[in-house]
Design a protein around this motif. Structure first.
Motif, PDB file in Angstrom:
ATOM      1  N   VAL A  64     -31.143 -21.600  -7.485  1.00 53.87           N
ATOM      2  CA  VAL A  64     -29.957 -21.967  -8.271  1.00 53.87           C
ATOM      3  C   VAL A  64     -29.275 -23.122  -7.568  1.00 53.87           C
ATOM      4  O   VAL A  64     -29.120 -23.112  -6.348  1.00 53.87           O
ATOM      5  CB  VAL A  64     -28.974 -20.782  -8.401  1.00 53.87           C
ATOM      6  N   VAL A  65     -28.901 -24.147  -8.335  1.00 56.32           N
ATOM      7  CA  VAL A  65     -28.134 -25.283  -7.807  1.00 56.32           C
ATOM      8  C   VAL A  65     -26.877 -25.413  -8.659  1.00 56.32           C
ATOM      9  O   VAL A  65     -26.955 -25.406  -9.892  1.00 56.32           O
ATOM     10  CB  VAL A  65     -28.936 -26.596  -7.846  1.00 56.32           C
ATOM     11  N   MET A  66     -25.719 -25.534  -7.999  1.00 50.65           N
ATOM     12  CA  MET A  66     -24.465 -25.664  -8.745  1.00 50.65           C
ATOM     13  C   MET A  66     -23.507 -26.589  -8.019  1.00 50.65           C
ATOM     14  O   MET A  66     -23.700 -26.922  -6.843  1.00 50.65           O
ATOM     15  CB  MET A  66     -23.811 -24.295  -8.952  1.00 50.65           C
ATOM     16  N   SER A  67     -22.487 -27.011  -8.732  1.00 51.86           N
ATOM     17  CA  SER A  67     -21.400 -27.779  -8.129  1.00 51.86           C
ATOM     18  C   SER A  67     -20.405 -26.816  -7.500  1.00 51.86           C
ATOM     19  O   SER A  67     -20.461 -25.605  -7.714  1.00 51.86           O
ATOM     20  CB  SER A  67     -20.711 -28.641  -9.189  1.00 51.86           C
ATOM     21  N   SER A  68     -19.473 -27.366  -6.753  1.00 51.07           N
ATOM     22  CA  SER A  68     -18.537 -26.506  -6.023  1.00 51.07           C
ATOM     23  C   SER A  68     -17.598 -25.750  -6.940  1.00 51.07           C
ATOM     24  O   SER A  68     -16.973 -24.769  -6.526  1.00 51.07           O
ATOM     25  CB  SER A  68     -17.718 -27.349  -5.034  1.00 51.07           C
ATOM     26  N   ASP A  69     -17.480 -26.175  -8.201  1.00 55.12           N
ATOM     27  CA  ASP A  69     -16.620 -25.469  -9.144  1.00 55.12           C
ATOM     28  C   ASP A  69     -17.378 -24.394  -9.910  1.00 55.12           C
ATOM     29  O   ASP A  69     -16.825 -23.759 -10.813  1.00 55.12           O
ATOM     30  CB  ASP A  69     -15.972 -26.437 -10.125  1.00 55.12           C
ATOM     31  N   GLY A  70     -18.666 -24.181  -9.607  1.00 53.20           N
ATOM     32  CA  GLY A  70     -19.458 -23.152 -10.264  1.00 53.20           C
ATOM     33  C   GLY A  70     -20.285 -23.637 -11.425  1.00 53.20           C
ATOM     34  O   GLY A  70     -20.999 -22.836 -12.040  1.00 53.20           O
ATOM     35  N   ALA A  71     -20.237 -24.936 -11.740  1.00 56.08           N
ATOM     36  CA  ALA A  71     -21.052 -25.472 -12.831  1.00 56.08           C
ATOM     37  C   ALA A  71     -22.514 -25.483 -12.409  1.00 56.08           C
ATOM     38  O   ALA A  71     -22.899 -26.233 -11.505  1.00 56.08           O
ATOM     39  CB  ALA A  71     -20.588 -26.877 -13.201  1.00 56.08           C
ATOM     40  N   TYR A 129     -23.346 -30.441  -3.555  1.00 60.68           N
ATOM     41  CA  TYR A 129     -23.960 -29.338  -4.298  1.00 60.68           C
ATOM     42  C   TYR A 129     -24.166 -28.119  -3.410  1.00 60.68           C
ATOM     43  O   TYR A 129     -24.344 -28.232  -2.185  1.00 60.68           O
ATOM     44  CB  TYR A 129     -25.308 -29.769  -4.880  1.00 60.68           C
ATOM     45  N   VAL A 130     -24.174 -26.954  -4.077  1.00 61.02           N
ATOM     46  CA  VAL A 130     -24.497 -25.690  -3.443  1.00 61.02           C
ATOM     47  C   VAL A 130     -25.831 -25.232  -4.016  1.00 61.02           C
ATOM     48  O   VAL A 130     -26.073 -25.340  -5.223  1.00 61.02           O
ATOM     49  CB  VAL A 130     -23.427 -24.620  -3.745  1.00 61.02           C
ATOM     50  N   ALA A 131     -26.710 -24.722  -3.150  1.00 62.44           N
ATOM     51  CA  ALA A 131     -28.009 -24.254  -3.616  1.00 62.44           C
ATOM     52  C   ALA A 131     -28.347 -22.935  -2.940  1.00 62.44           C
ATOM     53  O   ALA A 131     -28.018 -22.719  -1.770  1.00 62.44           O
ATOM     54  CB  ALA A 131     -29.100 -25.286  -3.338  1.00 62.44           C
ATOM     55  N   GLY A 132     -29.000 -22.059  -3.696  1.00 64.22           N
ATOM     56  CA  GLY A 132     -29.437 -20.784  -3.162  1.00 64.22           C
ATOM     57  C   GLY A 132     -30.912 -20.575  -3.453  1.00 64.22           C
ATOM     58  O   GLY A 132     -31.397 -20.939  -4.527  1.00 64.22           O
TER      59      GLY A 132
END
Length: 736
Positions: free
Chosen positions: A401-408, A638-641
């Motif tokens: 999962v990759v998202m922006s810091s606002d959860g998008a 970006y945030v990635a898990g």
């Protein structure tokens, strides 16, 4: 001389009176015409007389013929009147042609990416009304060449085509009405209209049963179909019939009509189709599901090649055009190659309101947060890892999962097979133990209460008495103890005993509250094992919680839906269903935690995830018996898990969070950040940092080796603060 031997007639005086009257009478009375003599028939010659048996049969045949002919012309007349009446009846029931263009059951969803481009569809799609004039002439010609080359010359049915179809069916060992039907475009249109019979749920259990009944090929059905075709020809022009056909025909992939199919497969209008693309669409009319290019592109291209040759034979394409189309077959658009949006589209459909997504009865358009570039990066990284890092034949799975810091959410991969629809999504549906990936929330609770990243904890044997369960003694992963370590070192090396001690110090309920407010919605463990990630969570929950750390400590609800509106409308019915929420921890605490997580990637268990050109922060996680392996991290952008494991909980072999998941994360984020300028992480280093050498970590090197301890202004090594001494007192070996 005398005329001897010759007798002369005697001279006799006329009787003047009598003779005169007689002569007069003879001269004045005209004689009556003689009656022609009746001609007697010539006598028959012997041997030419008619055989009485032949004469009998001839008479009998003539009598039968007169009966048959008399019956036939009367029956024909009656049949003609009945046919005319039936045609007239159907004629009166037919609406305007424009009312017949969209025949599917409404309830489609069109999904747009973050840039407003279509990337996925759900339900039966209808791209909009097109006509014989607005579609590409290549498509029009391809349909006629393939389906009915005499379309503009017949009156609705083609006897020649029917005879040819019967001949083919019999030659191939089928019944005369089985297989090839010889149907004209008009007859196929009649079938698409179900001969004017609308769907009634009281008569048919399902729409599938209704459609099956419409496609029946019995003799009576064929007769009725022919009558309806005559009515269509009487009611509409040829181009109107063709428009109804190309708008209603199913062309695979959930697309009804030429416009929907053109958008679905090629990402363009049906008026822009080139010959190769037009031939592919026309080829789908025979078997739309099996020939759909999204199911088997090669098979669809082979069928298109046949259509191209038909077009050339019938004069619709020149030899050069046909050769070019055969040499350059139609290719799918990027959206079509993505197999209708895969895991991300499935997630958006399941997370949105049911009456506008899964059970919608209207045509809906949803704009989402998907970034196709990032989605492609995630899929490529997944493919690279399993082709180069995983042994052949392994059944291990992974999710990203990759998202922006606002959860998008910008990208989502729910399994190693990235081109699926409706499959089990391990990013959103699999609840697995998080292991050490949970530890940042333990330290977040401590930092929010005023603890420092430099506070020292005693990493030594430690046991806790758990009511009802007895004594529990946690161990570190390597079953070694490091003595006095800072919180930063404990987190970067993923030490278990310090994490349990910190959780006990700040309170397990406090830790649970912080984790829950950051977005981990699963039931969290009640005991001290909570600090070690004994609770289960989904990948998207955990990644969203890390996004909260990046954005300065505010809660995040991961979301994919930006805007939902009805097709054709400009005003949205609803907007984003997620985003940033209330603050969970202080911004200073979040920035300190980011600094601690940055140490994980630069000198701790997550060094394989580190990026050379920018700062990143993250945390590894490995559960008991290595059943799950995680790496969750972020850059400034970006945030990635990443999660890795087996669906049946089989332990992984030689895989921990610091290994393959970190490498997959590295591959993902390297691709995601291509072309993006580096930005610094929003982190805050503590005012003083203790350098306490520790044992080797997974990379095989001591990350603190060779570093001189920090010194105060007077040149002496830094001493522990009062808080550090308090930690030593509270967390001494063997304390509960």
């Amino acid at each position: 001389m005398s005329d001897s031997g010759r007798r002369k007639p005697p001279l006799v005086a006329d009787k003047r009176v009598g003779a005169k009257k007689a002569g007069a009478t003879a001269r004045t009375s005209s004689p009556k015409p003689a009656k022609p003599a009746r001609r007697k028939p010539a006598p028959r010659r012997a041997g030419r007389r008619r055989n009485p048996i032949v004469a009998l049969f001839a008479a009998l045949f003539g009598w039968i013929w007169r009966i048959v002919w008399g019956f036939t012309w009367r029956v024909g007349l009656i049949a003609g009147l009945i046919l005319a009446g039936a045609i007239g009846y159907f004629y009166t029931t037919l609406p305007e042609a424009s009312a017949l263009l969209d025949g599917r059951q409404r309830g489609s969803v069109t999904l747009l990416d973050a840039d407003g481009r279509v990337f996925a569809w759900r339900g039966n799609q209808f791209g909009g009304v097109v006509s014989a004039e607005t579609i590409s002439p290549h498509l029009k010609n391809a349909v006629i060449a393939t389906e009915d080359k005499r379309f503009y010359r017949h009156l609705g049915i083609s006897p020649r085509g029917i005879a040819g179809a019967i001949r083919i069916n019999l030659r191939e060992g089928r019944g005369p009405l089985s297989g090839n039907g010889g149907s004209t475009i008009t007859q196929q249109t009649a079938k698409l209209l179900c001969l004017g019979v609308a769907y009634d749920p009281q008569l048919w259990e399902t729409e599938t049963a209704y459609e099956a009944d419409c496609r029946r090929g019995s003799l009576s059905r064929k007769i009725k179909e022919a009558v309806y075709a005559f009515a269509l020809e009487a009611k509409y022009s040829k181009d109107e019939i063709l428009a109804i056909y190309i708008n209603r025909a199913y062309l695979g992939g959930g697309a009804y009509g030429a416009e929907a199919a053109s958008q679905r497969y090629f990402g363009k209008s049906s008026g822009q189709l080139i010959p190769a693309e037009a031939a592919m669409l026309a080829g789908l009319l025979t078997a739309p599901t099996s020939l759909a290019p999204t199911n088997n592109l090669q098979r669809s291209q082979d069928r298109a090649a046949t259509v191209i040759r038909l077009m050339q034979e019938q004069g619709y394409l020149t030899q050069a055009q046909a050769a070019d189309a055969l040499a350059n077959p139609a290719q799918l658009s990027e959206a079509a190659e993505a197999r209708a949006g895969g895991f991300f589209a499935d997630w958006v459909m399941s997370s949105g309101p049911e009456f506008f997504t899964r059970n919608t009865t209207e045509d809906v358009v949803i704009r989402t947060t998907l970034d196709p570039r990032i989605q492609r990066a995630a899929e490529e990284a997944m493919l690279y890892a399993f082709e180069n890092k995983v042994r052949e034949g392994s059944k291990a799975q992974a999710a990203i999962v990759v998202m922006s810091s606002d959860g998008a959410v910008r990208a989502m991969v729910g399994g190693r097979d990235t081109r699926v629809v409706g499959a089990f999504n391990r990013a959103t549906q699999a609840r697995r133990q998080t292991g050490s990936a949970f530890k940042p929330f333990v330290y977040a609770a401590a930092l929010d209460l005023g603890y420092s990243p430099n506070d020292v904890i005693d990493d030594s044997p430690y046991c806790v008495n758990i009511p009802g369960s007895g004594e529990w003694c946690p161990n570190n992963y390597d079953r070694k103890f490091s003595g006095q370590v800072t919180m930063t070192e404990a987190l970067s090396r993923s030490l278990n005993i310090p994490a349990v001690k910190v959780a006990q110090s700040v309170g397990l309920e406090t830790v649970r509250t912080v984790a829950t407010q950051f977005g981990i919605q699963s039931d969290l463990a009640a005991g001290p094992a909570l600090a070690l990630g004994a609770s289960e969570a989904t990948l998207i929950e955990t990644t969203g919680a890390f996004a909260g750390i990046l954005n300065g400590g505010s809660a995040v609800t991961p979301y994919g839906l930006v805007e939902l509106r009805m097709q054709g409308e400009s005003e949205p019915l609803m907007t984003a269903t997620g985003g940033m929420g209330e603050r969970v921890i202080r911004q200073e605490a979040a920035e300190q935690l980011t600094w601690m997580l940055h140490q994980v990637t630069t000198r701790g268990t997550g060094t394989r995830a580190n990026l050379k050109d920018r700062e990143v922060a993250g945390k590894t996680g490995t559960t008991q018996a290595a059943r799950d392996a995680w790496f969750i991290g972020y850059s400034a952008d970006y945030v990635a898990g990443v999660w890795m494991g087996y669906d049946d909980n089989t332990p992984l072999t030689g895989v921990t969070g610091s290994g393959l998941p970190s490498e997959i994360w590295h591959e993902v984020m390297t691709r995601v950040h291509e072309g993006l300028p580096p930005r610094p992480l929003p982190m805050m280093a503590p005012a003083a940092q203790l350098a306490v050498p520790g044992p080797e970590v997974n990379a095989g090197q001591d990350p603190w080796q060779g570093q001189a301890p920090r010194r105060t202004n007077n040149g002496q090594p830094e001493t522990q603060t009062a808080i550090e001494q308090l930690f030593r007192d509270l967390f001494g070996a063997g304390r509960n």
